[in-house]
Design a protein around this motif. Structure first.
Motif, PDB file in Angstrom:
ATOM      1  N   ASN A 197       0.692  -1.951  -0.149  1.00 28.82           N
ATOM      2  CA  ASN A 197       0.182   0.215  -0.398  1.00 28.82           C
ATOM      3  C   ASN A 197       0.853   1.333   0.175  1.00 28.82           C
ATOM      4  O   ASN A 197       0.613   2.802  -0.498  1.00 28.82           O
ATOM      5  CB  ASN A 197      -1.190  -0.074   1.086  1.00 28.82           C
ATOM      6  CG  ASN A 197      -2.301  -1.108   1.038  1.00 28.82           C
ATOM      7  OD1 ASN A 197      -2.256  -0.989  -0.087  1.00 28.82           O
ATOM      8  ND2 ASN A 197      -3.034  -1.428   1.849  1.00 28.82           N
ATOM      9  N   LYS A 201       0.320   3.770  -3.301  1.00 32.73           N
ATOM     10  CA  LYS A 201      -0.467   5.240  -2.439  1.00 32.73           C
ATOM     11  C   LYS A 201      -0.212   6.235  -3.240  1.00 32.73           C
ATOM     12  O   LYS A 201      -0.640   7.483  -3.722  1.00 32.73           O
ATOM     13  CB  LYS A 201      -0.524   5.164  -1.005  1.00 32.73           C
ATOM     14  CG  LYS A 201      -1.706   4.667  -0.255  1.00 32.73           C
ATOM     15  CD  LYS A 201      -1.684   4.885   1.168  1.00 32.73           C
ATOM     16  CE  LYS A 201      -0.644   4.398   1.869  1.00 32.73           C
ATOM     17  NZ  LYS A 201      -0.995   4.106   2.953  1.00 32.73           N
ATOM     18  N   LYS A 207      -5.564   8.448  -3.573  1.00 32.61           N
ATOM     19  CA  LYS A 207      -5.673   7.706  -2.263  1.00 32.61           C
ATOM     20  C   LYS A 207      -4.851   8.248  -1.502  1.00 32.61           C
ATOM     21  O   LYS A 207      -4.318   9.076  -1.533  1.00 32.61           O
ATOM     22  CB  LYS A 207      -4.427   5.645  -2.513  1.00 32.61           C
ATOM     23  CG  LYS A 207      -5.718   5.183  -3.182  1.00 32.61           C
ATOM     24  CD  LYS A 207      -5.100   3.890  -3.653  1.00 32.61           C
ATOM     25  CE  LYS A 207      -6.163   2.051  -4.149  1.00 32.61           C
ATOM     26  NZ  LYS A 207      -6.429   3.395  -5.889  1.00 32.61           N
ATOM     27  N   GLY A 208      -4.485   8.297  -0.215  1.00 36.06           N
ATOM     28  CA  GLY A 208      -3.090   8.170   0.792  1.00 36.06           C
ATOM     29  C   GLY A 208      -4.390   9.660   1.394  1.00 36.06           C
ATOM     30  O   GLY A 208      -3.644  10.997   1.822  1.00 36.06           O
ATOM     31  N   ASP A 234      -5.184   3.519   7.874  1.00 35.85           N
ATOM     32  CA  ASP A 234      -4.241   4.208   6.272  1.00 35.85           C
ATOM     33  C   ASP A 234      -4.356   3.047   5.464  1.00 35.85           C
ATOM     34  O   ASP A 234      -3.930   3.388   4.244  1.00 35.85           O
ATOM     35  CB  ASP A 234      -2.669   5.225   6.520  1.00 35.85           C
ATOM     36  CG  ASP A 234      -2.136   3.862   7.303  1.00 35.85           C
ATOM     37  OD1 ASP A 234      -2.007   3.235   7.991  1.00 35.85           O
ATOM     38  OD2 ASP A 234      -0.766   4.914   7.100  1.00 35.85           O
ATOM     39  N   CYS A 235      -4.110   2.047   5.815  1.00 35.30           N
ATOM     40  CA  CYS A 235      -3.933   0.289   4.794  1.00 35.30           C
ATOM     41  C   CYS A 235      -5.307   0.421   5.153  1.00 35.30           C
ATOM     42  O   CYS A 235      -5.712  -0.909   3.938  1.00 35.30           O
ATOM     43  CB  CYS A 235      -3.155  -0.124   5.606  1.00 35.30           C
ATOM     44  SG  CYS A 235      -1.424   0.199   5.511  1.00 35.30           S
ATOM     45  N   ASP A 238      -7.508   4.351   2.841  1.00 35.35           N
ATOM     46  CA  ASP A 238      -7.247   4.929   2.884  1.00 35.35           C
ATOM     47  C   ASP A 238      -7.051   6.275   1.488  1.00 35.35           C
ATOM     48  O   ASP A 238      -6.315   7.689   2.291  1.00 35.35           O
ATOM     49  CB  ASP A 238      -5.770   4.214   1.876  1.00 35.35           C
ATOM     50  CG  ASP A 238      -5.393   4.325   0.507  1.00 35.35           C
ATOM     51  OD1 ASP A 238      -5.435   5.313   0.274  1.00 35.35           O
ATOM     52  OD2 ASP A 238      -5.189   2.944   0.204  1.00 35.35           O
ATOM     53  N   ASP A 243      -2.467   9.220   6.108  1.00 35.96           N
ATOM     54  CA  ASP A 243      -1.464   8.616   5.563  1.00 35.96           C
ATOM     55  C   ASP A 243       0.224   8.585   6.633  1.00 35.96           C
ATOM     56  O   ASP A 243       0.702   9.838   6.133  1.00 35.96           O
ATOM     57  CB  ASP A 243      -1.276   8.449   4.245  1.00 35.96           C
ATOM     58  CG  ASP A 243      -0.150   7.051   2.956  1.00 35.96           C
ATOM     59  OD1 ASP A 243      -0.681   6.363   4.122  1.00 35.96           O
ATOM     60  OD2 ASP A 243       0.049   7.327   2.533  1.00 35.96           O
TER      61      ASP A 243
END
Length: 465
Positions: A197, A201, A207-208, A234-235, A238, A243
């Motif tokens: 990830n 990300k 993402k993130g 955050d995993c 996300d 993050d």
């Protein structure tokens, strides 16, 4: 048994075994396979996201209650549902049944094997674990919904495990093909999900936590199910949370597993030359974000343990943080059963051991395109090779899909090795070549569930009597 109204995991677990379904062990002994199936089903029911959503969320007149949060819907703008993942549909379904036409619209992305629809939000289907064009198209639509946020809007986000593949949106300068190539490399190199990830990300435009920034100034309520050990948000979800990883972490992972020279040049350039302003979200600041984890593997393991205790087994959870290569972990688990049979310890018989977490299989370049199996299935074969008498084990990927296969896992017992020998099957060679699915099918020991909606990693139960 799951209630008829639940759109989560429906029906009993179905195994492909036939020959030994009713006379698995010597006359007068417990049907250990049935014990295992019942325990797994009980555990899955306890982590059903649909049921847990309806427990957490309540509508009292014009007041929406989510845990300790209260929203006055008379002062709320649009209510929009967005998300992606293996457990996203049952959560969204629960929200729709609670809120009805108060939900303005929305969109969720699910795996291709999820065939059901929602009444207020669109349901798109996309590829997993390798992202595809359908997922990219759905991600673009979600970005449009997110970018149209206003001050009083309420976004109900249902991002769960699998969203990284189901909702690809390459960062500027990268292509979907870049993401596909890197994903294939990461999934077979032995990297952990946190490491995978960290790379994904930093190759994404959304993402993130970047999607959360697009939804400002609206309020975001995240509903998710944990498919990562330790429940790091955050995993898990996300796109809409902060993050903890950085660009240098992504570079480190690719170099650690000797993938840096193998990824496209565009990816190397993007990750190595990124400026600080391109980083993922580190603090919420003025963003209004609330997070709820509905279920995790600890809940599943505890439910299985309780059920087995009620069935008369001395039960123990060995770990909910199981990690490692499937083959090696399997040998260790078989030794626990041997210790139980030989010395009546660490638990006295009848004994039941519960484990949860996620093992992995590392593929070499020479067999990457030929292997067919999954971590849970390979773990089962490893245990079967050394399993003592009067024992059995079930190995289940709780989302219903183990690795790239259509099977959820495997159910084995002390006769599995003997049955393989009768059919001239070399379990060790097939395991070494990572071709365990066909072997388990021939032995009638695979488990087929379809999409369960419950995505809390892998659950393993071993019993001996």
């Amino acid at each position: 048994m799951f209630g008829e109204s639940s759109p989560g995991f429906e029906g009993r677990l179905q195994t492909m075994y036939v020959k030994n379904s009713h006379e698995l062990l010597a006359h007068g002994e417990i049907d250990l396979r049935r014990v295992l199936l019942d325990a797994i089903e009980f555990a899955l029911e306890k982590v059903d996201p649909y049921r847990l959503t309806k427990q957490l969320v309540r509508l009292n007149g014009d007041i929406l209650e989510v845990g300790d949060l209260h929203f006055d819907l008379r002062r709320t703008g649009r209510i929009r549902v967005i998300g992606a993942g293996k457990a996203s549909f049952p959560i969204a379904k629960g929200l729709e049944e609670i809120l009805g036409n108060r939900i303005s619209d929305g969109l969720i992305t699910v795996k291709d094997d999820e065939t059901r629809v929602l009444s207020r939000a669109q349901v798109r289907r996309a590829g997993h674990p390798i992202p595809n064009e359908a997922g990219f198209s759905a991600a673009q639509e979600i970005v449009k919904i997110a970018s149209a946020a206003s001050q009083n809007d309420l976004y109900l986000a249902v991002f769960t495990g699998g969203s990284s593949a189901l909702m690809p949106y390459p960062a500027e300068g990268l292509s979907l093909e870049d993401k596909q190539q890197v994903t294939r490399l990461l999934l077979t190199c032995g990297a952990t999900i946190r490491e995978i990830n960290a790379v994904r990300k930093h190759m994404s435009r959304i993402k993130g936590g970047r999607l959360a920034k697009m939804m400002a100034p609206a309020t975001i309520v995240n509903f998710t199910v944990s498919d990562v050990i330790g429940d790091p948000l955050d995993c898990i979800t996300d796109p809409t949370v902060t993050d903890s990883s950085r660009f240098e972490d992504a570079v480190y992972v690719l170099k650690k597993y000797d993938l840096w020279p193998l990824v496209p040049e565009s990816v190397r350039k993007h990750l190595a030359e990124a400026s600080s302003d391109k980083e993922t979200l580190k603090e919420y600041g003025d963003l209004r974000v609330h997070n709820f984890i509905l279920a995790n593997n600890v809940m599943a393991a505890e439910a299985a343990k309780t059920h087995l205790q009620n069935q008369g087994f001395n039960s123990q959870i060995l770990t909910t943080s199981l990690e490692g290569e499937s083959r090696e972990v399997g040998y260790v688990l078989a030794s626990v059963l041997s210790e139980t049979r030989l010395h009546n310890r660490p638990l006295k018989m009848p004994a039941a051991y519960v484990l949860a977490g996620e093992t992995l299989v590392k593929l070499t370049d020479s067999i990457r395109n030929e292997a067919m199996g999954g971590p849970s299935q390979e773990l089962a074969v490893a245990v079967a090779l050394r399993m003592p008498d009067h024992s059995a084990g079930i190995f289940l990927d709780t989302d219903g899909s183990d690795g790239p296969t259509e099977y959820a896992g495997a159910l084995i017992d002390s006769r599995t090795r003997e049955e393989a020998e009768k059919l001239n099957i070399d379990l060790y060679t097939d395991m070494k070549q990572h071709n365990v699915t066909e072997v388990l099918k021939k032995l009638d020991d695979v488990i087929l569930t379809g999409a369960t909606g419950a995505n809390v990693m892998d659950l393993i139960i071993l019993v001996s009597e």
